[in-house]
Motif scaffolding. Structure first.
Motif, mmCIF file in Angstrom:
data_model
loop_
_atom_site.group_PDB
_atom_site.id
_atom_site.type_symbol
_atom_site.label_atom_id
_atom_site.label_comp_id
_atom_site.label_asym_id
_atom_site.label_seq_id
_atom_site.Cartn_x
_atom_site.Cartn_y
_atom_site.Cartn_z
ATOM 1 N N ARG A 26 2.650 4.052 -4.330
ATOM 2 C CA ARG A 26 4.112 3.992 -4.218
ATOM 3 C C ARG A 26 4.578 2.700 -3.535
ATOM 4 O O ARG A 26 5.770 2.430 -3.490
ATOM 5 C CB ARG A 26 4.643 5.176 -3.387
ATOM 6 N N ARG A 27 3.639 1.944 -2.985
ATOM 7 C CA ARG A 27 3.921 0.749 -2.188
ATOM 8 C C ARG A 27 4.805 1.105 -0.977
ATOM 9 O O ARG A 27 5.694 0.355 -0.593
ATOM 10 C CB ARG A 27 4.583 -0.348 -3.037
ATOM 11 N N ALA A 56 4.314 4.632 5.336
ATOM 12 C CA ALA A 56 3.524 5.846 5.132
ATOM 13 C C ALA A 56 2.042 5.495 5.039
ATOM 14 O O ALA A 56 1.185 6.197 5.603
ATOM 15 C CB ALA A 56 3.982 6.578 3.873
ATOM 16 N N TYR A 57 1.742 4.413 4.331
ATOM 17 C CA TYR A 57 0.353 3.962 4.208
ATOM 18 C C TYR A 57 -0.225 3.643 5.583
ATOM 19 O O TYR A 57 -1.338 4.091 5.924
ATOM 20 C CB TYR A 57 0.279 2.730 3.307
ATOM 21 N N PHE A 58 0.511 2.896 6.370
ATOM 22 C CA PHE A 58 0.030 2.502 7.694
ATOM 23 C C PHE A 58 -0.209 3.720 8.576
ATOM 24 O O PHE A 58 -1.234 3.812 9.270
ATOM 25 C CB PHE A 58 1.043 1.559 8.347
ATOM 26 N N VAL A 98 0.546 -6.896 4.068
ATOM 27 C CA VAL A 98 1.549 -7.949 3.947
ATOM 28 C C VAL A 98 1.490 -8.646 2.593
ATOM 29 O O VAL A 98 2.501 -9.108 2.074
ATOM 30 C CB VAL A 98 1.399 -8.967 5.097
ATOM 31 N N THR A 99 0.306 -8.725 1.980
ATOM 32 C CA THR A 99 0.186 -9.281 0.632
ATOM 33 C C THR A 99 -0.590 -8.292 -0.233
ATOM 34 O O THR A 99 -1.362 -7.473 0.272
ATOM 35 C CB THR A 99 -0.560 -10.629 0.625
ATOM 36 N N SER A 100 -0.407 -8.375 -1.526
ATOM 37 C CA SER A 100 -1.081 -7.454 -2.444
ATOM 38 C C SER A 100 -2.595 -7.573 -2.339
ATOM 39 O O SER A 100 -3.332 -6.574 -2.377
ATOM 40 C CB SER A 100 -0.642 -7.726 -3.886
ATOM 41 N N GLU A 101 -3.088 -8.801 -2.198
ATOM 42 C CA GLU A 101 -4.532 -9.023 -2.149
ATOM 43 C C GLU A 101 -5.142 -8.403 -0.891
ATOM 44 O O GLU A 101 -6.160 -7.701 -0.958
ATOM 45 C CB GLU A 101 -4.839 -10.518 -2.198
#
Length: 229
Positions: free
Chosen positions: A137-138, A142-144, A183-186
């Protein structure tokens, strides 16, 4: 929230906080912690107590206690006669703290592989799946939060309260920098892949491999941030 901070001293006759006020202070500390983690309150930002109280719609007594909580966590500095500011760590200080945090999580991982119940490992795996959904969901916050629950779950499973206490305090000082793992996709994708390995090693109770892997994992996001353009 960028005005010059002025944290007025509490009156000496002010009564001690009751249970409800203590809970409010903890809730305020968590709200401010989130603002710091997400860079809405950046390192070095002065904190004006009156302004914060108005914006958060609370009285200044529980807010003052919330700032003390964050100061004990190392997220806020209380400066005599000058007020409060969001703490700022140098790259060298971050490296030092990550060195110690890595050793702590390595030790916790080794113990957790030996002492965790199957139910605890199952809960950590479930949290990992929730974290993957947040990643899809980006949803960074919540991820953190789920990411942190996984790390705390491993530490809790180590069955050592002193370890848990030290880990909690040190980790809170590094919240903002660990949040940068998305902070970045990679960088974010790498962190997700590494968590997959962590859960598999824990499920297999491979203590030595998990310990060394977690120690490297703690450092890797910061190393990527340092070299990021």
């Amino acid at each position: 929230m960028t005005q010059e901070a002025r944290l007025e001293p509490a009156p000496s006759e002010e009564p001690a906080l009751d249970g409800a006020q203590e809970l409010l202070s903890e809730q305020l500390a968590e709200r401010l912690r989130t603002l710091i983690v997400t860079d809405e309150l950046r390192p070095g930002t002065p904190l004006r107590e009156r302004t914060l109280a108005e914006q958060l719609q609370v009285s200044r007594t529980p807010l003052r206690d919330a700032l003390k909580i964050l100061a004990s966590d190392g997220l806020v500095r209380l400066l005599p006669n000058r007020g409060a500011v969001v703490a700022e760590l140098t790259p060298e200080q971050i490296e030092e703290k990550l060195d110690v945090l890595g050793v702590i999580e390595e030790f916790a991982a080794i113990r957790a592989c030996k002492l965790a119940t199957d139910a605890e490992i199952g809960e950590i795996r479930a949290l990992h799946h929730e974290m993957l959904a947040a990643y899809e969901r980006r949803d960074r916050m919540a991820y953190f939060q789920l990411n942190q629950r996984i790390h705390r779950g491993i530490v809790t499973a180590a069955r050592n309260q002193t370890l848990s206490d030290v880990h909690g305090q040190l980790n809170r000082q590094l919240y903002r920098y660990r949040y940068q793992g998305s902070v970045t996709s990679e960088i974010w994708h790498t962190a997700v892949d590494e968590h997959e390995v962590i859960v598999e090693l824990l499920s297999g109770r491979d203590a030595e491999k998990l310990g060394s892997y977690l120690r490297r994992h703690v450092h890797r996001t910061w190393e990527q941030l340092v070299v990021a353009p």
